[in-house]
Write a protein that holds these residues in place. Structure first.
Motif, mmCIF file in Angstrom:
data_model
loop_
_atom_site.group_PDB
_atom_site.id
_atom_site.type_symbol
_atom_site.label_atom_id
_atom_site.label_comp_id
_atom_site.label_asym_id
_atom_site.label_seq_id
_atom_site.Cartn_x
_atom_site.Cartn_y
_atom_site.Cartn_z
ATOM 1 N N GLU A 138 0.839 -1.209 0.000
ATOM 2 C CA GLU A 138 0.000 0.000 0.000
ATOM 3 C C GLU A 138 0.878 1.267 0.000
ATOM 4 O O GLU A 138 0.529 2.269 -0.614
ATOM 5 C CB GLU A 138 -0.923 0.026 1.236
ATOM 6 C CG GLU A 138 -2.096 -0.939 1.178
ATOM 7 C CD GLU A 138 -1.702 -2.384 1.469
ATOM 8 O OE1 GLU A 138 -0.528 -2.643 1.828
ATOM 9 O OE2 GLU A 138 -2.559 -3.272 1.324
ATOM 10 N N ALA A 139 1.992 1.191 0.707
ATOM 11 C CA ALA A 139 2.911 2.340 0.752
ATOM 12 C C ALA A 139 3.499 2.591 -0.641
ATOM 13 O O ALA A 139 3.612 3.738 -1.081
ATOM 14 C CB ALA A 139 4.025 2.077 1.764
ATOM 15 N N ASP A 140 3.864 1.517 -1.341
ATOM 16 C CA ASP A 140 4.421 1.664 -2.697
ATOM 17 C C ASP A 140 3.398 2.338 -3.604
ATOM 18 O O ASP A 140 3.722 3.266 -4.357
ATOM 19 C CB ASP A 140 4.774 0.296 -3.306
ATOM 20 C CG ASP A 140 5.801 -0.453 -2.490
ATOM 21 O OD1 ASP A 140 6.031 -0.068 -1.333
ATOM 22 O OD2 ASP A 140 6.370 -1.424 -3.007
ATOM 23 N N ALA A 141 2.146 1.854 -3.512
ATOM 24 C CA ALA A 141 1.097 2.408 -4.375
ATOM 25 C C ALA A 141 0.859 3.882 -4.017
ATOM 26 O O ALA A 141 0.701 4.713 -4.902
ATOM 27 C CB ALA A 141 -0.187 1.601 -4.243
ATOM 28 N N GLU A 142 0.890 4.196 -2.723
ATOM 29 C CA GLU A 142 0.706 5.602 -2.320
ATOM 30 C C GLU A 142 1.776 6.488 -2.955
ATOM 31 O O GLU A 142 1.496 7.572 -3.473
ATOM 32 C CB GLU A 142 0.791 5.750 -0.791
ATOM 33 C CG GLU A 142 0.732 7.219 -0.361
ATOM 34 C CD GLU A 142 1.161 7.459 1.087
ATOM 35 O OE1 GLU A 142 0.523 6.906 1.996
ATOM 36 O OE2 GLU A 142 2.136 8.213 1.287
ATOM 37 N N SER A 143 3.007 5.989 -2.922
ATOM 38 C CA SER A 143 4.123 6.761 -3.450
ATOM 39 C C SER A 143 3.913 7.044 -4.954
ATOM 40 O O SER A 143 4.138 8.164 -5.435
ATOM 41 C CB SER A 143 5.410 5.971 -3.210
ATOM 42 O OG SER A 143 6.519 6.704 -3.601
ATOM 43 N N ILE A 144 3.442 6.026 -5.676
ATOM 44 C CA ILE A 144 3.212 6.182 -7.119
ATOM 45 C C ILE A 144 2.040 7.140 -7.364
ATOM 46 O O ILE A 144 2.100 8.025 -8.220
ATOM 47 C CB ILE A 144 2.938 4.798 -7.767
ATOM 48 C CG1 ILE A 144 4.187 3.913 -7.634
ATOM 49 C CG2 ILE A 144 2.526 4.941 -9.227
ATOM 50 C CD1 ILE A 144 3.989 2.449 -7.987
ATOM 51 N N VAL A 145 0.975 6.979 -6.570
ATOM 52 C CA VAL A 145 -0.207 7.839 -6.728
ATOM 53 C C VAL A 145 0.160 9.297 -6.421
ATOM 54 O O VAL A 145 -0.292 10.226 -7.091
ATOM 55 C CB VAL A 145 -1.368 7.357 -5.815
ATOM 56 C CG1 VAL A 145 -2.496 8.374 -5.791
ATOM 57 C CG2 VAL A 145 -1.881 6.006 -6.301
ATOM 58 N N ALA A 245 -7.124 2.834 -6.611
ATOM 59 C CA ALA A 245 -6.983 4.298 -6.607
ATOM 60 C C ALA A 245 -7.312 4.908 -7.979
ATOM 61 O O ALA A 245 -7.226 6.117 -8.156
ATOM 62 C CB ALA A 245 -5.566 4.681 -6.186
ATOM 63 N N GLY A 246 -7.632 4.044 -8.945
ATOM 64 C CA GLY A 246 -8.039 4.539 -10.259
ATOM 65 C C GLY A 246 -6.880 5.023 -11.114
ATOM 66 O O GLY A 246 -7.049 5.890 -11.958
ATOM 67 N N LEU A 247 -5.699 4.448 -10.910
ATOM 68 C CA LEU A 247 -4.526 4.901 -11.671
ATOM 69 C C LEU A 247 -4.164 3.886 -12.760
ATOM 70 O O LEU A 247 -4.060 2.690 -12.485
ATOM 71 C CB LEU A 247 -3.357 5.064 -10.697
ATOM 72 C CG LEU A 247 -2.167 5.830 -11.245
ATOM 73 C CD1 LEU A 247 -1.826 6.961 -10.300
ATOM 74 C CD2 LEU A 247 -0.971 4.918 -11.386
ATOM 75 N N SER A 248 -4.003 4.335 -13.995
ATOM 76 C CA SER A 248 -3.597 3.366 -15.028
ATOM 77 C C SER A 248 -2.084 3.245 -15.076
ATOM 78 O O SER A 248 -1.364 4.229 -14.861
ATOM 79 C CB SER A 248 -4.134 3.714 -16.413
ATOM 80 O OG SER A 248 -4.675 4.980 -16.445
ATOM 81 N N PHE A 249 -1.630 2.055 -15.375
ATOM 82 C CA PHE A 249 -0.191 1.772 -15.385
ATOM 83 C C PHE A 249 0.070 0.597 -16.306
ATOM 84 O O PHE A 249 -0.859 -0.076 -16.749
ATOM 85 C CB PHE A 249 0.283 1.429 -13.963
ATOM 86 C CG PHE A 249 -0.430 0.218 -13.391
ATOM 87 C CD1 PHE A 249 -1.634 0.360 -12.722
ATOM 88 C CD2 PHE A 249 0.100 -1.062 -13.568
ATOM 89 C CE1 PHE A 249 -2.305 -0.762 -12.224
ATOM 90 C CE2 PHE A 249 -0.561 -2.174 -13.058
ATOM 91 C CZ PHE A 249 -1.762 -2.026 -12.396
ATOM 92 N N GLU A 250 1.355 0.381 -16.592
ATOM 93 C CA GLU A 250 1.759 -0.799 -17.358
ATOM 94 C C GLU A 250 2.814 -1.540 -16.551
ATOM 95 O O GLU A 250 3.638 -0.895 -15.894
ATOM 96 C CB GLU A 250 2.435 -0.370 -18.667
ATOM 97 C CG GLU A 250 1.478 0.030 -19.741
ATOM 98 C CD GLU A 250 2.231 0.567 -20.964
ATOM 99 O OE1 GLU A 250 3.442 0.276 -21.129
ATOM 100 O OE2 GLU A 250 1.588 1.297 -21.729
#
Ligand code: AMP
Length: 424
Positions: A138-145, A245-250
Protein backbone atom coordinates in the motif's frame (compact mmCIF):
# COMPACT_ATOMS: atom_id res chain seq x y z
CA UNK A 1 39.54 36.07 -17.79
CA UNK A 2 35.93 36.05 -18.89
CA UNK A 3 33.93 34.53 -16.07
CA UNK A 4 30.92 32.42 -16.93
CA UNK A 5 28.71 29.95 -15.12
CA UNK A 6 30.07 26.41 -15.13
CA UNK A 7 28.97 24.28 -18.09
CA UNK A 8 25.75 22.46 -17.30
CA UNK A 9 24.88 24.85 -14.45
CA UNK A 10 22.35 27.64 -14.93
CA UNK A 11 21.33 30.96 -13.47
CA UNK A 12 17.61 31.35 -12.88
CA UNK A 13 15.91 34.73 -12.90
CA UNK A 14 13.04 36.81 -14.23
CA UNK A 15 9.97 35.18 -15.76
CA UNK A 16 11.56 31.73 -15.66
CA UNK A 17 12.28 32.05 -11.94
CA UNK A 18 8.67 33.10 -11.33
CA UNK A 19 7.49 30.04 -13.26
CA UNK A 20 9.71 27.77 -11.20
CA UNK A 21 8.39 29.28 -7.98
CA UNK A 22 4.81 28.77 -9.05
CA UNK A 23 5.47 25.12 -9.97
CA UNK A 24 7.42 24.59 -6.74
CA UNK A 25 4.45 25.91 -4.75
CA UNK A 26 2.07 23.50 -6.49
CA UNK A 27 4.35 20.51 -5.91
CA UNK A 28 4.83 21.39 -2.23
CA UNK A 29 1.09 21.82 -1.85
CA UNK A 30 0.37 18.27 -3.11
CA UNK A 31 3.16 16.84 -0.96
CA UNK A 32 1.69 18.48 2.15
CA UNK A 33 -1.76 17.21 1.28
CA UNK A 34 -0.33 13.66 1.30
CA UNK A 35 1.27 14.32 4.69
CA UNK A 36 4.91 14.70 3.58
CA UNK A 37 7.16 17.10 5.49
CA UNK A 38 10.26 18.79 4.15
CA UNK A 39 13.71 17.37 4.92
CA UNK A 40 17.00 19.03 3.96
CA UNK A 41 20.39 17.40 3.98
CA UNK A 42 23.73 19.20 3.47
CA UNK A 43 25.02 19.62 -0.05
CA UNK A 44 28.24 17.79 0.88
CA UNK A 45 28.55 14.27 2.26
CA UNK A 46 31.47 11.96 2.89
CA UNK A 47 31.99 10.22 -0.44
CA UNK A 48 31.26 6.80 1.11
CA UNK A 49 27.60 7.78 1.60
CA UNK A 50 27.30 7.32 -2.15
CA UNK A 51 30.04 4.84 -3.03
CA UNK A 52 28.79 2.35 -0.43
CA UNK A 53 25.18 2.56 -1.53
CA UNK A 54 24.60 3.58 -5.12
CA UNK A 55 26.84 0.82 -6.52
CA UNK A 56 30.47 1.00 -7.49
CA UNK A 57 29.89 0.39 -11.15
CA UNK A 58 26.85 2.62 -11.46
CA UNK A 59 27.21 5.63 -13.76
CA UNK A 60 26.91 7.98 -10.80
CA UNK A 61 29.77 6.54 -8.78
CA UNK A 62 31.95 5.55 -11.69
CA UNK A 63 32.06 8.81 -13.56
CA UNK A 64 29.55 11.43 -12.48
CA UNK A 65 30.43 12.50 -8.96
CA UNK A 66 32.05 15.79 -8.03
CA UNK A 67 34.59 14.58 -5.49
CA UNK A 68 37.29 16.58 -3.75
CA UNK A 69 39.42 16.66 -0.62
CA UNK A 70 38.81 19.38 1.97
CA UNK A 71 41.51 21.10 4.05
CA UNK A 72 41.46 18.16 6.43
CA UNK A 73 42.14 15.67 3.62
CA UNK A 74 38.66 14.26 3.99
CA UNK A 75 37.14 13.08 0.69
CA UNK A 76 33.78 14.72 0.13
CA UNK A 77 31.20 14.56 -2.63
CA UNK A 78 28.59 17.00 -3.85
CA UNK A 79 25.26 15.21 -3.52
CA UNK A 80 24.54 13.40 -6.85
CA UNK A 81 21.21 12.07 -5.54
CA UNK A 82 19.47 12.34 -2.21
CA UNK A 83 18.14 8.94 -1.21
CA UNK A 84 21.48 7.68 0.14
CA UNK A 85 22.04 10.98 2.00
CA UNK A 86 18.52 10.77 3.37
CA UNK A 87 19.04 7.25 4.72
CA UNK A 88 22.34 8.38 6.26
CA UNK A 89 20.33 11.09 8.05
CA UNK A 90 17.53 8.70 9.07
CA UNK A 91 20.06 6.41 10.74
CA UNK A 92 21.94 9.32 12.32
CA UNK A 93 18.73 10.65 13.89
CA UNK A 94 17.34 7.17 14.65
CA UNK A 95 14.16 7.94 12.75
CA UNK A 96 13.78 4.27 11.88
CA UNK A 97 13.21 3.53 15.56
CA UNK A 98 10.15 5.73 16.12
CA UNK A 99 7.83 2.78 15.50
CA UNK A 100 5.56 4.41 12.93
CA UNK A 101 5.72 5.35 9.26
CA UNK A 102 7.25 8.75 8.48
CA UNK A 103 6.80 10.77 5.31
CA UNK A 104 9.41 13.22 4.10
CA UNK A 105 10.13 15.16 0.96
CA UNK A 106 13.14 17.08 -0.24
CA UNK A 107 13.67 19.74 -2.85
CA UNK A 108 17.39 20.16 -3.45
CA UNK A 109 20.03 20.65 -6.13
CA UNK A 110 21.92 17.55 -7.30
CA UNK A 111 25.30 17.46 -9.00
CA UNK A 112 26.43 15.01 -11.66
CA UNK A 113 29.28 15.37 -14.10
CA UNK A 114 27.28 14.47 -17.20
CA UNK A 115 27.47 15.60 -20.80
CA UNK A 116 25.07 18.55 -20.72
CA UNK A 117 22.17 18.65 -23.17
CA UNK A 118 18.54 19.71 -23.05
CA UNK A 119 17.05 18.28 -19.85
CA UNK A 120 20.42 17.02 -18.65
CA UNK A 121 22.49 19.30 -16.48
CA UNK A 122 25.40 19.11 -14.10
CA UNK A 123 23.48 20.95 -11.43
CA UNK A 124 19.84 20.00 -11.57
CA UNK A 125 17.02 20.03 -9.06
CA UNK A 126 14.95 17.21 -7.72
CA UNK A 127 11.87 16.92 -5.65
CA UNK A 128 11.87 13.58 -3.86
CA UNK A 129 9.38 11.88 -1.55
CA UNK A 130 10.39 9.16 0.88
CA UNK A 131 8.08 7.02 3.03
CA UNK A 132 9.97 5.07 5.68
CA UNK A 133 9.16 2.42 8.31
CA UNK A 134 6.48 0.86 6.12
CA UNK A 135 7.04 -2.27 4.05
CA UNK A 136 3.49 -2.62 2.75
CA UNK A 137 2.54 -2.68 -0.93
CA UNK A 138 0.00 0.00 0.00
CA UNK A 139 2.91 2.34 0.75
CA UNK A 140 4.42 1.66 -2.70
CA UNK A 141 1.10 2.41 -4.38
CA UNK A 142 0.71 5.60 -2.32
CA UNK A 143 4.12 6.76 -3.45
CA UNK A 144 3.21 6.18 -7.12
CA UNK A 145 -0.21 7.84 -6.73
CA UNK A 146 1.47 10.84 -5.08
CA UNK A 147 3.80 11.35 -8.05
CA UNK A 148 0.83 11.03 -10.39
CA UNK A 149 -1.15 13.57 -8.33
CA UNK A 150 1.70 16.08 -8.66
CA UNK A 151 1.80 15.86 -12.45
CA UNK A 152 -1.98 16.08 -12.69
CA UNK A 153 -2.10 19.09 -10.40
CA UNK A 154 0.19 20.79 -12.90
CA UNK A 155 -1.96 19.72 -15.84
CA UNK A 156 0.34 17.00 -17.17
CA UNK A 157 -1.15 13.62 -18.02
CA UNK A 158 0.87 12.66 -21.11
CA UNK A 159 2.95 9.91 -19.57
CA UNK A 160 2.89 6.20 -18.94
CA UNK A 161 3.37 4.84 -15.43
CA UNK A 162 5.58 1.77 -15.74
CA UNK A 163 5.99 -0.51 -12.78
CA UNK A 164 7.97 -3.63 -12.12
CA UNK A 165 9.12 -5.81 -9.24
CA UNK A 166 12.79 -6.68 -9.17
CA UNK A 167 12.55 -9.13 -6.27
CA UNK A 168 14.42 -9.19 -3.02
CA UNK A 169 18.19 -9.13 -3.00
CA UNK A 170 18.26 -12.82 -2.10
CA UNK A 171 15.92 -13.87 -4.88
CA UNK A 172 17.74 -11.94 -7.55
CA UNK A 173 20.65 -14.40 -7.61
CA UNK A 174 18.85 -16.88 -9.84
CA UNK A 175 17.77 -14.14 -12.20
CA UNK A 176 21.30 -12.76 -12.41
CA UNK A 177 22.53 -16.23 -13.38
CA UNK A 178 19.86 -16.47 -16.07
CA UNK A 179 20.85 -13.07 -17.44
CA UNK A 180 24.52 -14.03 -17.51
CA UNK A 181 23.64 -17.17 -19.36
CA UNK A 182 21.73 -15.11 -21.89
CA UNK A 183 24.40 -12.43 -22.38
CA UNK A 184 27.52 -14.59 -22.21
CA UNK A 185 27.77 -15.27 -25.95
CA UNK A 186 26.56 -11.78 -26.91
CA UNK A 187 29.21 -9.82 -25.01
CA UNK A 188 30.88 -8.46 -28.14
CA UNK A 189 27.60 -6.79 -29.16
CA UNK A 190 27.43 -4.82 -25.89
CA UNK A 191 29.03 -1.44 -25.14
CA UNK A 192 32.32 -1.53 -23.17
CA UNK A 193 30.51 -0.35 -20.04
CA UNK A 194 28.01 -3.22 -20.23
CA UNK A 195 30.80 -5.69 -20.83
CA UNK A 196 32.15 -4.58 -17.48
CA UNK A 197 28.71 -4.74 -15.89
CA UNK A 198 28.25 -8.35 -17.06
CA UNK A 199 30.15 -9.96 -14.17
CA UNK A 200 28.90 -7.99 -11.19
CA UNK A 201 25.71 -6.27 -12.21
CA UNK A 202 24.17 -7.88 -15.29
CA UNK A 203 20.76 -6.36 -14.48
CA UNK A 204 22.19 -2.96 -15.19
CA UNK A 205 22.67 -3.95 -18.83
CA UNK A 206 18.89 -3.81 -19.12
CA UNK A 207 19.02 -0.18 -18.00
CA UNK A 208 21.72 0.88 -20.48
CA UNK A 209 20.64 3.73 -22.77
CA UNK A 210 22.90 2.51 -25.62
CA UNK A 211 20.70 1.41 -28.53
CA UNK A 212 22.81 -1.64 -29.41
CA UNK A 213 22.58 -2.86 -25.81
CA UNK A 214 18.84 -2.27 -25.75
CA UNK A 215 18.49 -4.29 -28.96
CA UNK A 216 20.44 -7.24 -27.50
CA UNK A 217 18.56 -6.99 -24.20
CA UNK A 218 15.16 -7.09 -25.91
CA UNK A 219 14.92 -10.89 -25.68
CA UNK A 220 16.60 -11.26 -22.29
CA UNK A 221 14.81 -13.31 -19.61
CA UNK A 222 12.40 -11.23 -17.56
CA UNK A 223 12.61 -10.89 -13.79
CA UNK A 224 8.91 -11.55 -13.29
CA UNK A 225 9.51 -15.20 -14.22
CA UNK A 226 12.03 -15.51 -11.39
CA UNK A 227 10.24 -13.76 -8.55
CA UNK A 228 10.08 -15.34 -5.11
CA UNK A 229 6.51 -15.89 -3.80
CA UNK A 230 6.74 -12.92 -1.41
CA UNK A 231 7.75 -10.51 -4.14
CA UNK A 232 5.10 -11.90 -6.47
CA UNK A 233 2.37 -11.32 -3.87
CA UNK A 234 3.74 -7.84 -3.17
CA UNK A 235 3.72 -7.02 -6.89
CA UNK A 236 0.13 -8.26 -7.30
CA UNK A 237 -1.05 -6.23 -4.33
CA UNK A 238 0.65 -3.01 -5.56
CA UNK A 239 -1.18 -3.41 -8.86
CA UNK A 240 -4.46 -4.02 -7.06
CA UNK A 241 -3.93 -0.92 -4.91
CA UNK A 242 -3.21 1.22 -7.97
CA UNK A 243 -6.40 -0.05 -9.58
CA UNK A 244 -8.36 0.77 -6.42
CA UNK A 245 -6.98 4.30 -6.61
CA UNK A 246 -8.04 4.54 -10.26
CA UNK A 247 -4.53 4.90 -11.67
CA UNK A 248 -3.60 3.37 -15.03
CA UNK A 249 -0.19 1.77 -15.38
CA UNK A 250 1.76 -0.80 -17.36
CA UNK A 251 3.89 -3.62 -16.01
CA UNK A 252 7.27 -3.37 -17.73
CA UNK A 253 9.89 -5.96 -16.75
CA UNK A 254 12.65 -3.77 -18.21
CA UNK A 255 12.30 -1.15 -15.47
CA UNK A 256 15.20 -2.19 -13.22
CA UNK A 257 16.58 1.22 -12.15
CA UNK A 258 20.26 1.94 -12.44
CA UNK A 259 21.13 1.95 -8.75
CA UNK A 260 22.12 -0.96 -6.56
CA UNK A 261 19.88 -0.32 -3.63
CA UNK A 262 16.43 -0.98 -5.05
CA UNK A 263 14.42 -4.09 -4.24
CA UNK A 264 10.86 -5.16 -5.01
CA UNK A 265 8.87 -2.31 -6.56
CA UNK A 266 10.53 -0.13 -9.21
CA UNK A 267 8.71 2.45 -11.32
CA UNK A 268 9.18 5.15 -13.90
CA UNK A 269 6.93 7.83 -15.33
CA UNK A 270 7.86 8.04 -19.00
CA UNK A 271 6.79 10.84 -21.28
CA UNK A 272 7.13 11.75 -24.95
CA UNK A 273 6.92 15.40 -23.95
CA UNK A 274 10.60 15.20 -23.11
CA UNK A 275 12.07 14.23 -26.45
CA UNK A 276 15.34 12.43 -25.82
CA UNK A 277 15.04 12.20 -22.05
CA UNK A 278 12.03 10.05 -21.39
CA UNK A 279 12.02 9.69 -17.58
CA UNK A 280 9.93 12.43 -15.97
CA UNK A 281 10.35 10.88 -12.55
CA UNK A 282 11.25 7.52 -11.10
CA UNK A 283 11.61 5.58 -7.90
CA UNK A 284 11.10 2.36 -6.03
CA UNK A 285 11.50 0.45 -2.80
CA UNK A 286 14.92 0.49 -1.19
CA UNK A 287 14.63 -1.44 2.10
CA UNK A 288 18.18 -2.77 1.69
CA UNK A 289 19.94 0.57 1.41
CA UNK A 290 20.44 0.75 5.17
CA UNK A 291 22.31 -2.59 5.10
CA UNK A 292 25.04 -0.79 3.15
CA UNK A 293 25.49 1.44 6.21
CA UNK A 294 25.80 -1.73 8.38
CA UNK A 295 22.27 -1.37 9.71
CA UNK A 296 19.30 -3.70 9.60
CA UNK A 297 17.01 -3.10 6.61
CA UNK A 298 14.77 -0.03 6.92
CA UNK A 299 11.57 -0.39 4.93
CA UNK A 300 11.36 2.57 2.59
CA UNK A 301 9.89 3.60 -0.73
CA UNK A 302 10.26 6.82 -2.66
CA UNK A 303 10.88 8.64 -5.92
CA UNK A 304 12.61 11.64 -7.39
CA UNK A 305 11.35 13.98 -10.05
CA UNK A 306 13.56 16.32 -12.02
CA UNK A 307 12.44 19.97 -11.97
CA UNK A 308 14.19 20.85 -15.24
CA UNK A 309 12.43 18.01 -17.05
CA UNK A 310 9.13 18.93 -15.47
CA UNK A 311 9.55 22.49 -16.79
CA UNK A 312 10.36 21.13 -20.28
CA UNK A 313 7.21 19.02 -20.18
CA UNK A 314 5.13 22.04 -19.11
CA UNK A 315 6.70 24.15 -21.84
CA UNK A 316 5.99 21.47 -24.46
CA UNK A 317 2.36 21.58 -23.41
CA UNK A 318 2.31 25.39 -23.34
CA UNK A 319 1.18 24.98 -19.74
CA UNK A 320 3.85 26.98 -17.96
CA UNK A 321 2.20 29.09 -15.25
CA UNK A 322 1.94 32.81 -15.82
CA UNK A 323 3.88 34.87 -13.34
CA UNK A 324 1.54 36.11 -10.63
CA UNK A 325 3.74 38.89 -9.34
CA UNK A 326 2.12 42.22 -10.06
CA UNK A 327 1.71 45.31 -7.91
CA UNK A 328 -1.67 46.26 -6.53
CA UNK A 329 -1.04 49.97 -7.13
CA UNK A 330 1.29 51.90 -9.38
CA UNK A 331 2.22 55.32 -8.00
CA UNK A 332 2.73 58.12 -10.54
CA UNK A 333 4.03 61.31 -8.87
CA UNK A 334 4.56 64.53 -10.85
CA UNK A 335 7.07 66.87 -9.25
CA UNK A 336 9.35 66.54 -6.20
CA UNK A 337 6.72 67.25 -3.54
CA UNK A 338 4.35 64.60 -4.89
CA UNK A 339 7.26 62.20 -5.21
CA UNK A 340 8.13 62.53 -1.52
CA UNK A 341 4.50 62.00 -0.44
CA UNK A 342 4.14 58.86 -2.55
CA UNK A 343 7.62 57.57 -1.73
CA UNK A 344 6.82 57.50 1.99
CA UNK A 345 3.38 56.05 1.37
CA UNK A 346 4.63 53.27 -0.94
CA UNK A 347 7.06 52.01 1.71
CA UNK A 348 4.44 52.30 4.48
CA UNK A 349 2.00 50.27 2.39
CA UNK A 350 4.61 47.65 1.55
CA UNK A 351 5.31 47.26 5.27
CA UNK A 352 1.58 46.87 5.86
CA UNK A 353 1.32 44.11 3.23
CA UNK A 354 0.27 46.04 0.11
CA UNK A 355 2.46 46.19 -2.99
CA UNK A 356 2.47 49.81 -4.15
CA UNK A 357 5.05 50.31 -6.91
CA UNK A 358 6.98 53.52 -7.40
CA UNK A 359 9.81 54.21 -9.84
CA UNK A 360 12.63 56.26 -8.29
CA UNK A 361 13.33 58.17 -11.50
CA UNK A 362 11.89 61.56 -10.61
CA UNK A 363 11.05 63.56 -13.75
CA UNK A 364 9.02 61.18 -15.87
CA UNK A 365 5.95 62.53 -17.66
CA UNK A 366 2.48 61.30 -16.74
CA UNK A 367 2.25 59.52 -20.08
CA UNK A 368 5.51 57.66 -19.51
CA UNK A 369 4.44 56.67 -15.99
CA UNK A 370 1.05 55.39 -17.10
CA UNK A 371 2.79 53.35 -19.78
CA UNK A 372 4.90 51.76 -17.06
CA UNK A 373 1.80 51.25 -14.93
CA UNK A 374 0.26 49.30 -17.79
CA UNK A 375 3.39 47.22 -18.20
CA UNK A 376 3.45 46.40 -14.50
CA UNK A 377 -0.14 45.07 -14.80
CA UNK A 378 -1.17 46.94 -11.65
CA UNK A 379 -4.98 47.25 -11.71
CA UNK A 380 -4.85 50.80 -10.29
CA UNK A 381 -2.59 53.81 -10.55
CA UNK A 382 -2.41 56.68 -8.08
CA UNK A 383 -1.63 60.00 -9.78
CA UNK A 384 -0.44 62.95 -7.71
CA UNK A 385 0.70 66.30 -9.19
CA UNK A 386 1.15 69.84 -7.86
CA UNK A 387 -2.48 70.68 -8.65
CA UNK A 388 -3.73 67.69 -6.67
CA UNK A 389 -1.51 68.51 -3.71
CA UNK A 390 -2.96 72.02 -3.64
CA UNK A 391 -6.48 70.57 -3.65
CA UNK A 392 -5.49 67.99 -1.06
CA UNK A 393 -6.55 65.01 -3.13
CA UNK A 394 -5.03 62.23 -5.22
CA UNK A 395 -6.43 60.61 -8.34
CA UNK A 396 -7.09 56.87 -8.28
CA UNK A 397 -7.21 55.56 -11.82
CA UNK A 398 -8.66 52.21 -12.82
CA UNK A 399 -6.15 50.97 -15.40
CA UNK A 400 -8.70 48.71 -17.07
CA UNK A 401 -11.54 51.18 -17.65
CA UNK A 402 -9.52 54.44 -17.34
CA UNK A 403 -12.20 55.76 -14.96
CA UNK A 404 -10.88 57.99 -12.18
CA UNK A 405 -11.95 59.05 -8.70
CA UNK A 406 -10.55 61.63 -6.31
CA UNK A 407 -9.43 60.52 -2.87
CA UNK A 408 -8.65 63.05 -0.10
CA UNK A 409 -4.91 62.97 0.41
CA UNK A 410 -5.14 62.59 4.19
CA UNK A 411 -7.32 59.48 3.72
CA UNK A 412 -5.28 57.93 0.91
CA UNK A 413 -3.34 55.43 3.03
CA UNK A 414 -6.43 54.17 4.87
CA UNK A 415 -8.40 54.09 1.62
CA UNK A 416 -5.83 51.98 -0.25
CA UNK A 417 -5.48 49.59 2.70
CA UNK A 418 -9.27 49.19 2.99
CA UNK A 419 -9.65 48.67 -0.72
CA UNK A 420 -6.97 45.94 -0.75
CA UNK A 421 -8.54 44.17 2.21
CA UNK A 422 -11.90 44.15 0.40
CA UNK A 423 -10.29 42.77 -2.76
CA UNK A 424 -8.63 39.83 -0.98
P1 AMP B 1 17.66 9.37 -11.10
O1 AMP B 1 18.09 9.92 -9.77
O2 AMP B 1 18.78 9.23 -12.08
O3 AMP B 1 16.78 8.19 -10.99
O4 AMP B 1 16.75 10.53 -11.74
C1 AMP B 1 15.53 10.92 -11.22
C2 AMP B 1 14.97 12.05 -12.04
O5 AMP B 1 15.86 13.18 -11.98
C3 AMP B 1 14.91 11.74 -13.55
O6 AMP B 1 13.71 11.15 -13.88
C4 AMP B 1 15.06 13.10 -14.17
O7 AMP B 1 13.80 13.74 -14.22
C5 AMP B 1 15.96 13.83 -13.22
N1 AMP B 1 17.38 13.85 -13.65
C6 AMP B 1 18.33 12.89 -13.51
N2 AMP B 1 19.51 13.29 -13.98
C7 AMP B 1 19.35 14.55 -14.43
C8 AMP B 1 20.22 15.53 -15.04
N3 AMP B 1 21.51 15.30 -15.25
N4 AMP B 1 19.69 16.72 -15.39
C9 AMP B 1 18.39 16.99 -15.17
N5 AMP B 1 17.53 16.12 -14.61
C10 AMP B 1 17.98 14.91 -14.23
Amino acid sequence: MKLQAIRGMRDLYGEEMAQWQSVERSVREVLSRFGYQEFRTPVLEKVEVFTQTVGEDSDIVEKQMYVFKDQNEETLALRPECTAAFVRAVIEHQLHKVGRPLRFYYYLPMFRYERPQKGRLRQFHQFGAELINDSSPEADAESIVLLDAIYRQLGISEYVVKINNIGTEASRGKYRDALKDFFKDKLSELCPQCQKRFERAPMRILDCKNEACQEVAKDAPVILDYLDPESRAHHERVQHCLKMAGLSFEVDPRIVRGLDYYSQTAFEFQSDLLGAQSALGAGGRYDGLAIRFSEKPIPAVGWALGMERLMIALEAKAALPKSEGKPQYFFAPLGPEAFDVLYGLSLKLKRAGVWAELIYEKDKSLKAQLKQANKSQAPFAVVLGEEEIKKGQAVLRDMGSSSQENIPLNELEAHLLRRTQRAT
